[in-house]
Each structure stands twice: as structure tokens, then as C-alpha cells.
Scaffold this motif. Sequence first.
Motif, PDB file in Angstrom:
ATOM      1  N   LYS A  33       0.837  -1.212   0.000  1.00 57.05           N
ATOM      2  CA  LYS A  33       0.000   0.000   0.000  1.00 57.05           C
ATOM      3  C   LYS A  33       0.865   1.254   0.000  1.00 57.05           C
ATOM      4  O   LYS A  33       0.589   2.204  -0.720  1.00 57.05           O
ATOM      5  CB  LYS A  33      -0.890   0.009   1.241  1.00 57.05           C
ATOM      6  CG  LYS A  33      -2.073  -0.931   1.198  1.00 57.05           C
ATOM      7  CD  LYS A  33      -2.810  -0.793   2.534  1.00 57.05           C
ATOM      8  CE  LYS A  33      -4.147  -1.498   2.523  1.00 57.05           C
ATOM      9  NZ  LYS A  33      -4.784  -1.414   3.862  1.00 57.05           N
ATOM     10  N   ASP A 115      -3.414  -9.537   1.649  1.00 56.25           N
ATOM     11  CA  ASP A 115      -3.677  -8.511   2.666  1.00 56.25           C
ATOM     12  C   ASP A 115      -4.908  -7.673   2.300  1.00 56.25           C
ATOM     13  O   ASP A 115      -5.942  -7.809   2.911  1.00 56.25           O
ATOM     14  CB  ASP A 115      -2.428  -7.629   2.876  1.00 56.25           C
ATOM     15  CG  ASP A 115      -2.648  -6.526   3.900  1.00 56.25           C
ATOM     16  OD1 ASP A 115      -3.042  -6.864   5.036  1.00 56.25           O
ATOM     17  OD2 ASP A 115      -2.425  -5.343   3.583  1.00 56.25           O
ATOM     18  N   GLN A 165      -9.579  -3.033   5.328  1.00 57.19           N
ATOM     19  CA  GLN A 165     -10.202  -2.334   6.457  1.00 57.19           C
ATOM     20  C   GLN A 165     -11.711  -2.186   6.252  1.00 57.19           C
ATOM     21  O   GLN A 165     -12.484  -2.372   7.190  1.00 57.19           O
ATOM     22  CB  GLN A 165      -9.569  -0.950   6.658  1.00 57.19           C
ATOM     23  CG  GLN A 165      -8.338  -0.959   7.553  1.00 57.19           C
ATOM     24  CD  GLN A 165      -7.052  -1.160   6.803  1.00 57.19           C
ATOM     25  OE1 GLN A 165      -7.025  -1.114   5.578  1.00 57.19           O
ATOM     26  NE2 GLN A 165      -5.963  -1.376   7.520  1.00 57.19           N
ATOM     27  N   ASP A 193      -3.362   5.571   6.625  1.00 57.93           N
ATOM     28  CA  ASP A 193      -2.074   4.933   6.951  1.00 57.93           C
ATOM     29  C   ASP A 193      -0.932   5.941   6.896  1.00 57.93           C
ATOM     30  O   ASP A 193       0.204   5.616   6.495  1.00 57.93           O
ATOM     31  CB  ASP A 193      -1.784   3.720   6.039  1.00 57.93           C
ATOM     32  CG  ASP A 193      -2.393   2.427   6.597  1.00 57.93           C
ATOM     33  OD1 ASP A 193      -2.851   2.427   7.755  1.00 57.93           O
ATOM     34  OD2 ASP A 193      -2.406   1.426   5.863  1.00 57.93           O
ATOM     35  N   THR A 220      -2.123  -0.808  11.582  1.00 54.68           N
ATOM     36  CA  THR A 220      -0.938  -0.713  12.438  1.00 54.68           C
ATOM     37  C   THR A 220      -0.400   0.713  12.508  1.00 54.68           C
ATOM     38  O   THR A 220       0.265   1.077  13.467  1.00 54.68           O
ATOM     39  CB  THR A 220       0.184  -1.647  11.923  1.00 54.68           C
ATOM     40  OG1 THR A 220       0.505  -1.287  10.571  1.00 54.68           O
ATOM     41  CG2 THR A 220      -0.233  -3.108  11.961  1.00 54.68           C
TER      42      THR A 220
END
Length: 330
Positions: A33, A115, A165, A193, A220
Motif C-alpha cells: 500500500k 492482505d 479495512q 495509513d 498498524t
Amino acid sequence: MSLLKKLAVTAALASVLIAAPAVAQTKIALVVKSLGNGFFDAANKGAQEAAAEIGDVEVIYTGPTTATAEGQIEIVNALIAQNVNAIAISANDPDALVPALKRAMERGITVISWDSGVAPEGRSVHLNPSDTDLIGETIIKLAADYLPEGGDVAILSASSTATNQNAWIEAAKAVLPEKFANINLVATVYGDDDSVKSTNEANGLIDTYPDLKAIIAPTTVGVVAAAQVVTDRGLIGQINVTGLALPSEFKQFIDNGSSQAVALWNPIDLGYSAVYIAHQLATGAATAEPGATISIGKVGEITLADDLSAAMAAPFTFDASNIEEFSTIY
Ligand code: RAM
């Protein structure tokens, strides 16, 4: 040199050239990403391990500087021009990348997502880190476990188009009314992010919702920003930060009490598995079809569902009892 000698040298050279083994290297691009994200650095560690284990594989770790689909499209176009054998992408948007990835597949490049997925027409296989519904329920439970009386919670996500997400948030919302009736989700905001944007969004949530009891960040990057804001504003004990976090980055916030617990899967295994799958599909050792079983080396194997997706193991929960141990690994 005499003609005879010249001929002999030429013949010797030719035989050396013929005898040299052909280097059948498989080039696999791991497109993330955005660069500078510890989660993807850990996935790359696993990807490089897989490449070394398989042999004759080069993993090209790449991604845009900010988590946008536009940045990834440029990268995919460059990888097509470079003629890589496979692209394994964690996508910033399920649809925007489809035309570029379709072009790659038309040129014979194997495309998988991992992912964060792309729509089925833009890839062959998609590898989920874990079951989507389970992750959705886990992120709410992580907050609810520490709110016996219930209360207001908010979600700080990654980008508003991130496939992973958005799927987790949808799954979380679906279990709220029945399983967590006293948890009141007041807002979902997007930090892209990006640390600065995530910090601003976390501050905004706290300013807007004075009764906020928890911030759930299923990213994260966002979870670190939110815990730092709660720490800096002296709100430890008042607002619990939770979500998906890398133990190495997040241990300090379990230690200082701004978070009780977080969850995640092993990002090293995820990158490792993505490379295994891409390699097998690119070399023809496996075929992307429903029900097919694909080996993921030391991690085990996956079986493809009808939509050619597969999921890895359940997430782990990290709290004061175990985060130290995991923080040295990823
Ligand atoms: C961030 C990224 C990634 C996600 C993790 C949990 O690093 O958004 O896609 O899987 O968080």
C-alpha cells in the motif's frame, strides 16, 4: 593467432556459452500500500525468506510513498514494462487497479492480491490474513472486553478505499447489535495509513466525542498514532486504544496503559505465503481454480474458495502477558 587456433578458441568459447546453465529466474513484485510501513517491511522479510528458500526467485519490494491507488497504478505499469513474472499486491482500492492489473495478466504476468484485495477480475488468487468476519468481531471484542458497562467507541481506519479495512469494519458493524448491544459506534474516520493524518483524526475524534471510551484502529499505522495522542493528552485510563498492531511498534503503549490489548497475525508469514503462491502460479506448479490446494512452504497449505480467495490463521491477541515476547519477532 593462426586460423586453426582462432577456430579452437571460438569453439571453446561457444561450448562454455552452451554449457552455462540458463538462469530461469522468477521475478515477483511485492507491491504494498505504501513504503515506510513496518507491517509491510515485516511482510517483505517473509517474502525475501521465501525467495531464498525457493531459489532462483527475485522479490522486488515496491510501493508508492503515500497509500493511494494512483501511486500503485503507476508502479504496476512500470512492472509490466519491466516484464516481471508475477505481481503480488496489497491494494489501496478494490476497483481502481483492475484495468492496470488486467493489462498485466493479458501480458502473461501472474497477478495475486494479498492482505488488501482487488476485485476478482483484476487478479487470480487473493490471500486473506485471516477470516474477515473473525477479524471484524475481534476488533470490537477487543474494545468491549474492557467496557463492561458499554459506551461510545470510534473507528480510526486506514484509507477510505482500503479493501481490507472496509471489509473488517463492515463485519464489525454486522455483529454489533446482536453481540455487543451496549457498544455505541459513534464515528468512523480515515487516517490513510499516514501518521500525521491519523494523529489529526484521532485528535478530532477526542474533541468531537467527549464521552469516547475507546478508539479502535484496524491499522498498524493508525493504532500507534491514536495511542500516542491518548498518551500525549493525558487520557490514559479514560480512552482505551485498540485494534490491529505490530507488537514491535506497539509494546510501549501496552506498557504505559494507553492500550489494554490489540491483535494481529504474523506479517512475516503473510509475505512469505504470498511469494510461495505467486511463484507456484507463475511457474505452473499450481493452478488458480476453486478447490485447488496450494503449498505455502513451512507455513502449510491453503485451499482456494469459489472466488479463488483463501484465508490464513486466526489472529493472536497481545496484552501485557505476551507482547514482549512477540515484539522481538515482528
Ligand atoms: C496497516 C495496513 C495493512 C493492514 C495492517 C493491519 O499496516 O493498512 O493493510 O493489514 O495495517
